[in-house]
Design an enzyme around this catalytic site. Structure first.
Site, PDB file in Angstrom:
ATOM      1  CB  ILE A  96      -0.892   0.015   1.258  1.00 31.16           C
ATOM      2  CG1 ILE A  96      -1.748  -1.250   1.323  1.00 31.16           C
ATOM      3  CG2 ILE A  96      -1.756   1.280   1.272  1.00 31.16           C
ATOM      4  CD1 ILE A  96      -2.775  -1.399   0.217  1.00 31.16           C
ATOM      5  CG  HIS A 131     -13.225   6.782  15.049  1.00 29.22           C
ATOM      6  ND1 HIS A 131     -13.116   8.163  15.049  1.00 29.22           N
ATOM      7  CD2 HIS A 131     -12.200   6.316  15.799  1.00 29.22           C
ATOM      8  CE1 HIS A 131     -12.083   8.517  15.798  1.00 29.22           C
ATOM      9  NE2 HIS A 131     -11.504   7.417  16.255  1.00 29.22           N
ATOM     10  CD  GLU A 183     -13.823   6.144  18.921  1.00 25.95           C
ATOM     11  OE1 GLU A 183     -13.550   7.366  18.776  1.00 25.95           O
ATOM     12  OE2 GLU A 183     -13.289   5.454  19.798  1.00 25.95           O
ATOM     13  CD  GLU A 184     -12.624  10.661  19.081  1.00 25.20           C
ATOM     14  OE1 GLU A 184     -12.609  10.356  20.280  1.00 25.20           O
ATOM     15  OE2 GLU A 184     -11.601  10.577  18.372  1.00 25.20           O
ATOM     16  CG  ASP A 197      -9.437   4.788  17.037  1.00 28.08           C
ATOM     17  OD1 ASP A 197     -10.310   4.792  17.922  1.00 28.08           O
ATOM     18  OD2 ASP A 197      -8.830   5.831  16.684  1.00 28.08           O
ATOM     19  CG  HIS A 244      -9.037  13.377  21.900  1.00 26.88           C
ATOM     20  ND1 HIS A 244      -9.832  12.781  22.852  1.00 26.88           N
ATOM     21  CD2 HIS A 244      -9.101  12.552  20.822  1.00 26.88           C
ATOM     22  CE1 HIS A 244     -10.362  11.659  22.370  1.00 26.88           C
ATOM     23  NE2 HIS A 244      -9.917  11.502  21.145  1.00 26.88           N
ATOM     24  CG  ASP A 290       2.673  -1.829   3.454  1.00 28.21           C
ATOM     25  OD1 ASP A 290       3.825  -1.369   3.529  1.00 28.21           O
ATOM     26  OD2 ASP A 290       1.859  -1.478   2.573  1.00 28.21           O
TER      27      ASP A 290
HETATM   28  N1  DTR Z   1     -10.575   5.917  22.172  1.00 26.80           N
HETATM   29  C1  DTR Z   1      -9.790   6.206  20.973  1.00 26.80           C
HETATM   30  C2  DTR Z   1      -8.308   6.263  21.279  1.00 26.80           C
HETATM   31  C3  DTR Z   1      -7.810   5.065  21.963  1.00 26.80           C
HETATM   32  C4  DTR Z   1      -7.384   5.006  23.234  1.00 26.80           C
HETATM   33  N2  DTR Z   1      -6.968   3.737  23.525  1.00 26.80           N
HETATM   34  C5  DTR Z   1      -7.137   2.983  22.421  1.00 26.80           C
HETATM   35  C6  DTR Z   1      -6.870   1.630  22.200  1.00 26.80           C
HETATM   36  C7  DTR Z   1      -7.211   1.091  20.957  1.00 26.80           C
HETATM   37  C8  DTR Z   1      -7.795   1.895  19.983  1.00 26.80           C
HETATM   38  C9  DTR Z   1      -8.049   3.267  20.210  1.00 26.80           C
HETATM   39  C10 DTR Z   1      -7.700   3.790  21.428  1.00 26.80           C
HETATM   40  C11 DTR Z   1     -10.210   7.528  20.406  1.00 26.80           C
HETATM   41  O1  DTR Z   1      -9.998   8.529  21.067  1.00 26.80           O
HETATM   42  O2  DTR Z   1     -10.738   7.543  19.300  1.00 26.80           O
HETATM   43 ZN    ZN Z   2     -10.262  10.029  19.799  1.00 28.49          ZN
HETATM   44 ZN    ZN Z   3      -9.967   7.287  17.612  1.00 26.45          ZN
HETATM   45 CA    CA Z   4       3.552   0.354   2.238  1.00 24.56          CA
END
Ligand code: DTR
Ligand code: ZN
Ligand code: ZN
Ligand code: CA
Length: 443
Positions: free
Chosen positions: A48, A129, A175-176, A204, A290, A309
């Protein structure tokens, strides 16, 4: 009631996916009762190009800039992001659906894209997300995952890859705000459609500027696909411990669907040992988590490239190979449950859904208990109707540690659907431990 119980100690290797992996990944340890059939190895995934992934990030950042500076739920920047990704996929020949939902009074959207073809009874899902927080454009969180799976989807189409299983991609909303979009999707899936999803892969934050390489450890078979790939490029990985329940895979896991994924870290600080392992600095994996500085400058190209990849490798591996159904449907609980010393019984439970009728006469009960002097323990399986199947009696002469076993239980007089509990009691003083995981595999 003591039942004939055969204790077959198997390496826990995600039985439900063994049929998906056994012939597709050379050297995969498919721990199934039947020898894996010889199948052609999965075709190797194409590279990729990280430049293409970064171009998607630039486009997403432009959309945020043109719409108030973010891509958050309920804001114009998010809807513009959905429209952008949808247009790319429509042009590539995907069947796209925009699923609408409402949260806190505003309209949210999920984008689902199906590659035409493949076995409709074996769906492999890949998701990220697409929403950001309101403070910025959300390029690492989570433009990185969204762009990587978009480029993977476009590469599948561009190369004419025809997977034997049905391939579905999704970009989640809200998602947030608590995995709202993905939970809405799963909750609104008919049980028959839900049971066809054999794996969900979540991405994510996969381009953190000070990256770690974390692999979700929820499903051993999926974890192995990613770990083996990173081992192949000489990059050590760690299991992802920060994320249980913290991203969209939680919506699928709670429905009993095997989940996996990758993560490069958020606000936590990289330890000195991790600096030794991965380079970088003993600071936050993503100091702009964030924040408004989560822009295209907040990306490690190396991490984004490696993870893109790895995603392609997993997609090619999991969607290729036999069309035989996987070995079973797995319901697993990996939350640790401490066992009080010489105290009351504790339980770990799984909710079995999407399976009608009686449970099988050969229900596989995977038990992992970390406990010194396992002889102290009595281990039972409690069916939804309260029927108790004793798996392991109190055996004071057995001073060995830990219980890692798969028991076969004749549960044919119980209904499959409902809450099944693993019940553990420590009947003697001084040794302690905890339930590490509990898994039911239905044929
Ligand atoms: N909650 C996700 C960020 C996040 C924090 N710990 C993990 C572990 C695995 C995936 C994502 C995350 C966010 O803020 O979108
Ligand atoms: Zn987030
Ligand atoms: Zn996230
Ligand atoms: Ca690559």
């Amino acid at each position: 009631m003591t039942l004939p119980v055969r204790n077959r100690a198997l390496t826990v290797a995600g039985l439900a996916l063994a049929g998906l992996l056994a012939g597709a990944v050379p050297g995969a340890t498919a721990a199934t009762a039947e020898p894996a059939t010889a199948e052609p190895a999965a075709a190797a995934a194409p590279d990729i190009p990280v430049t293409a992934v970064k171009q998607h990030l630039t486009d997403l950042q432009s959309l945020a800039a043109a719409n108030g500076g973010n891509r958050a739920h309920g804001r114009a920047g998010f809807r513009a992001s959905i429209d952008f990704v949808k247009a790319e996929l429509d042009a590539a020949g995907y069947t796209t659906t925009v699923q609408q939902f409402t949260y806190s009074g505003t309209t949210g959207y999920n984008l689902v894209a199906d590659l035409p073809g493949g076995d409709p009874d074996q769906v492999i899902m890949v998701g990220s997300h697409l929403d950001s927080v309101t403070s910025g454009p959300g390029i690492n969180d989570n433009g990185s995952g969204s762009a990587a799976i978009l480029e993977t989807a476009l590469t599948v189409a561009r190369t004419g890859h025809q997977p034997s299983k049905h391939l579905r991609f999704a970009w989640w909303g809200a998602e947030e705000l608590g995995m709202v979009g993905s939970r809405y999707y799963v909750n609104n899936l008919p049980p028959s459609a839900r049971s066809k999803i054999k794996a969900y892969l979540n991405f994510d934050m996969i381009g953190s500027p000070n990256p770690g390489y974390f692999v979700y450890d929820d499903d051993p078979a999926l974890e192995k696909v990613f770990k083996d790939w990173f081992t192949g490029i000489g990059v050590p990985t760690e299991i992802e411990t920060e994320g249980d329940g913290r991203s969209d895979h939680a919506s699928f896991k709670s429905a009993g669907i095997p989940v996996g994924g990758l993560f490069t870290g958020a606000g936590r600080t990289k330890t000195s040992a991790q600096v030794q392992k991965w380079g970088g600095t003993a600071t936050a994996f993503d100091r702009c988590y964030h924040s408004s500085c989560d822009t295209t400058a907040n990306i490690s190209d190396t991490a984004l490239d490696r993870n893109s990849d790895a995603i392609a490798h997993a997609v090619w591996t999991l969607t290729s190979g036999t069309t035989t159904p996987p070995a079973g449907k797995v319901f697993q609980n990996t939350t640790d449950v401490p066992v009080p010393d010489n105290g009351a019984a504790v339980t770990s439970s799984v909710d079995v859904i999407g399976i009608t009728g009686a449970a099988p006469a050969d229900l596989a009960v995977g038990v992992d208990i970390v406990h010194t002097c396992r002889g102290d323990l009595v281990v039972d399986l409690v069916a939804p109707d309260g029927t108790v199947h004793n798996l392991k009696p109190y055996s004071p002469s057995d001073s060995a540690d830990d219980v890692h076993a798969t028991y076969t239980v004749d549960a044919s007089s119980q209904t499959a659907a409902g809450t099944w509990k693993l019940r553990v009691q420590d009947r003697a003083r001084y040794d302690t431990g905890y339930i590490d995981s509990f898994k039911l595999t239905f044929p």
